[in-house]
Design a protein around this motif. Structure first.
Motif, PDB file in Angstrom:
ATOM      1  N   GLN A   1     122.850  -5.930  67.257  1.00 13.91           N
ATOM      2  CA  GLN A   1     123.382  -4.690  66.910  1.00 13.91           C
ATOM      3  C   GLN A   1     122.054  -4.544  65.835  1.00 13.91           C
ATOM      4  N   TYR A   2     121.262  -5.498  65.012  1.00 15.76           N
ATOM      5  CA  TYR A   2     120.681  -4.581  63.723  1.00 15.76           C
ATOM      6  C   TYR A   2     119.314  -5.261  63.950  1.00 15.76           C
TER       7      TYR A   2
ATOM      8  N   TYR B   1     124.131  -9.616  71.001  1.00 14.64           N
ATOM      9  CA  TYR B   1     125.346  -9.102  71.608  1.00 14.64           C
ATOM     10  C   TYR B   1     125.069 -10.081  72.719  1.00 14.64           C
ATOM     11  N   ASP B   2     126.426  -9.709  73.302  1.00 11.58           N
ATOM     12  CA  ASP B   2     127.002 -11.480  74.566  1.00 11.58           C
ATOM     13  C   ASP B   2     126.893 -11.375  75.582  1.00 11.58           C
TER      14      ASP B   2
ATOM     15  N   LEU C   1     118.693 -18.214  75.059  1.00 15.00           N
ATOM     16  CA  LEU C   1     119.011 -17.942  73.855  1.00 15.00           C
ATOM     17  C   LEU C   1     119.424 -19.280  72.988  1.00 15.00           C
ATOM     18  N   ASP C   2     119.975 -20.135  74.558  1.00 19.70           N
ATOM     19  CA  ASP C   2     120.421 -21.270  73.334  1.00 19.70           C
ATOM     20  C   ASP C   2     119.539 -22.265  72.761  1.00 19.70           C
TER      21      ASP C   2
ATOM     22  N   ILE D   1     109.623 -10.871  67.931  1.00 17.98           N
ATOM     23  CA  ILE D   1     111.228 -12.032  69.388  1.00 17.98           C
ATOM     24  C   ILE D   1     112.083 -10.765  69.722  1.00 17.98           C
ATOM     25  N   VAL D   2     111.803 -10.363  70.883  1.00 18.87           N
ATOM     26  CA  VAL D   2     113.080  -9.271  71.581  1.00 18.87           C
ATOM     27  C   VAL D   2     114.023 -10.611  72.188  1.00 18.87           C
ATOM     28  N   ILE D   3     115.106  -9.951  72.220  1.00 14.08           N
ATOM     29  CA  ILE D   3     116.358 -10.901  72.513  1.00 14.08           C
ATOM     30  C   ILE D   3     116.554  -9.715  73.798  1.00 14.08           C
ATOM     31  N   GLU D   4     117.026 -10.164  74.879  1.00 13.59           N
ATOM     32  CA  GLU D   4     116.802 -10.040  76.663  1.00 13.59           C
ATOM     33  C   GLU D   4     117.858  -9.499  76.628  1.00 13.59           C
TER      34      GLU D   4
END
Length: 162
Positions: free
Chosen positions: A10-11, A97-98, A116-117, A159-162
């Motif tokens: 989100q941010y 995000y979930d 992610l873990d 760091i990019v969250i997929e």
């Protein structure tokens, strides 16, 4: 020497490891991989802070507050210590995000995909012997279980969250 945490969050957050030396959440590298020791030291630290609070409240009743600096032992420890920062604090602030599946670590040597873990349970080495990480920096990523302790992920730029 900053790192951007972006993607499926989100941010978007910009991480500046140069200021973490003053952050109370940092962990001494020598204690980072021993969970029992860490829990015990957290309890000890909490007790010390409670005692300090009690002492400060008592002192304020007697004397006005005075700006106190860190003692010389703490200063020496900061100037000579090797520290890591748990990344989960920043992931909580970014509000992942979930539906997030994993993470891509963009490094000077290419992209590295982790779960992610794994990211959630990682530590970022940001200071060695009191100095910022210059070579292959600004941080080195270690998994909390210590499985990559001899070969950390280095040169992380983003760091990019997929």
């Amino acid at each position: 020497m900053v790192i951007q945490l972006t993607g499926n969050v989100q941010y978007t957050i910009t991480l500046d490891p140069s200021v973490w030396i003053f952050d109370d959440r940092k962990i001494d590298f020598s204690k980072a991989f021993s969970k029992i020791e860490q829990d015990k030291s957290d309890d000890d630290e909490l007790k010390k802070k409670a005692q300090f609070w009690d002492r400060e409240v008592y002192q304020q009743q007697i004397n006005p507050p005075v700006n106190k600096s860190i003692n010389s032992f703490e200063k020496k420890k900061i100037l000579e210590g090797t520290f890591v920062m748990p990344i989960h604090h920043f992931l909580e602030n970014a509000l992942v995000y979930d539906n997030a599946k994993g993470a891509i670590l963009e490094t000077t040597n290419g992209e590295i995909h982790i779960t992610l873990d794994e990211l959630q349970h990682s530590l970022l080495l940001f200071a060695q012997k009191g100095k910022q990480i210059q070579e292959d920096g600004p941080v080195h990523l270690y998994f909390q279980d210590g499985s990559n302790q001899q070969d950390p992920i280095t040169g992380i730029n983003k760091i990019v969250i997929e």
